[in-house]
Design a protein around this motif. Structure first.
Motif, mmCIF file in Angstrom:
data_model
loop_
_atom_site.group_PDB
_atom_site.id
_atom_site.type_symbol
_atom_site.label_atom_id
_atom_site.label_comp_id
_atom_site.label_asym_id
_atom_site.label_seq_id
_atom_site.Cartn_x
_atom_site.Cartn_y
_atom_site.Cartn_z
ATOM 1 N N ARG A 9 -22.688 -29.169 -15.261
ATOM 2 C CA ARG A 9 -23.304 -29.495 -13.971
ATOM 3 C C ARG A 9 -22.384 -29.078 -12.821
ATOM 4 O O ARG A 9 -22.837 -28.504 -11.831
ATOM 5 C CB ARG A 9 -23.602 -30.986 -13.905
ATOM 6 C CG ARG A 9 -24.301 -31.392 -12.654
ATOM 7 C CD ARG A 9 -24.742 -32.832 -12.708
ATOM 8 N NE ARG A 9 -25.469 -33.142 -11.493
ATOM 9 C CZ ARG A 9 -25.419 -34.284 -10.890
ATOM 10 N NH1 ARG A 9 -24.722 -35.279 -11.406
ATOM 11 N NH2 ARG A 9 -26.096 -34.492 -9.797
ATOM 12 N N ARG A 12 -22.460 -25.330 -12.446
ATOM 13 C CA ARG A 12 -23.684 -24.874 -11.766
ATOM 14 C C ARG A 12 -23.584 -25.079 -10.257
ATOM 15 O O ARG A 12 -24.046 -24.240 -9.482
ATOM 16 C CB ARG A 12 -24.887 -25.613 -12.331
ATOM 17 C CG ARG A 12 -25.250 -25.164 -13.725
ATOM 18 C CD ARG A 12 -26.441 -25.926 -14.277
ATOM 19 N NE ARG A 12 -26.730 -25.472 -15.615
ATOM 20 C CZ ARG A 12 -26.995 -26.282 -16.633
ATOM 21 N NH1 ARG A 12 -27.025 -27.595 -16.446
ATOM 22 N NH2 ARG A 12 -27.244 -25.792 -17.821
ATOM 23 N N LEU A 61 -27.997 -19.234 -12.720
ATOM 24 C CA LEU A 61 -28.309 -20.613 -13.134
ATOM 25 C C LEU A 61 -29.261 -20.624 -14.324
ATOM 26 O O LEU A 61 -29.128 -21.462 -15.213
ATOM 27 C CB LEU A 61 -28.917 -21.392 -11.973
ATOM 28 C CG LEU A 61 -27.982 -21.796 -10.854
ATOM 29 C CD1 LEU A 61 -28.744 -22.568 -9.778
ATOM 30 C CD2 LEU A 61 -26.820 -22.618 -11.362
ATOM 31 N N SER A 64 -27.421 -20.168 -17.414
ATOM 32 C CA SER A 64 -26.642 -21.343 -17.796
ATOM 33 C C SER A 64 -27.446 -22.332 -18.624
ATOM 34 O O SER A 64 -26.867 -23.163 -19.317
ATOM 35 C CB SER A 64 -26.074 -22.031 -16.557
ATOM 36 O OG SER A 64 -27.067 -22.775 -15.886
ATOM 37 N N LEU A 73 -20.382 -19.412 -18.634
ATOM 38 C CA LEU A 73 -21.022 -19.094 -17.360
ATOM 39 C C LEU A 73 -20.202 -18.101 -16.540
ATOM 40 O O LEU A 73 -20.717 -17.465 -15.626
ATOM 41 C CB LEU A 73 -21.250 -20.385 -16.573
ATOM 42 C CG LEU A 73 -22.170 -20.371 -15.382
ATOM 43 C CD1 LEU A 73 -23.539 -19.808 -15.740
ATOM 44 C CD2 LEU A 73 -22.322 -21.767 -14.832
#
Length: 134
Positions: A9, A12, A61, A64, A73
């Motif tokens: 998270r 991202r 994203l 991911s 990533l």
């Protein structure tokens, strides 16, 4: 929430922040005049650049979602953001009336390097999962 999910998270969020700031930061080495081409165009140009750039960081994203490890990533982000940084640095909006079309097509063209990085990132993610399971 597992530690991997929390880390992903955060990764991202970093991708979104870099994606939003990248077009403007890439212009910095050209000096204030070069940077002014993006900033002095008003709010409309800022939204235009940021909106179309969302295509690229949105694709990163999307990559991911197939990963469990944040390290995976790095590859799509590196490939995609490097291409975008080069493109935004090279665009001279004063060169031609159609030069602003590059702002539309740069994020679309960046989808290929992002896809290549995404595939390599997926392979890296699978390798990291296997190594952790062993």
């Amino acid at each position: 929430m597992t530690p991997d999910m929390a880390s992903m998270r955060k990764a991202r969020i970093v991708v979104v922040v870099i994606g939003v700031l990248l077009p403007f930061v890439a212009r910095l080495p050209g000096g204030p005049d070069w940077m002014g081409q993006y900033l002095l165009g008003g709010v409309g140009l800022l939204l235009f650049v940021s909106g179309f750039n969302a295509i690229a960081w949105g694709a990163i994203l999307a990559c991911s979602l197939a990963y469990r490890r944040p390290a995976s990533l790095v590859l799509p982000a590196l490939f995609g953001f490097a291409f975008l940084a080069w493109g935004h640095y090279e665009v001279d909006l004063r060169a031609d009336a159609q030069a602003s079309l590059a702002l539309v097509f740069l994020p679309i063209y960046a989808l290929l390097p992002i896809a290549i990085g995404g595939a390599l990132g997926y392979l890296l993610d699978r390798h990291l999962r296997r190594a952790a399971a062993a």
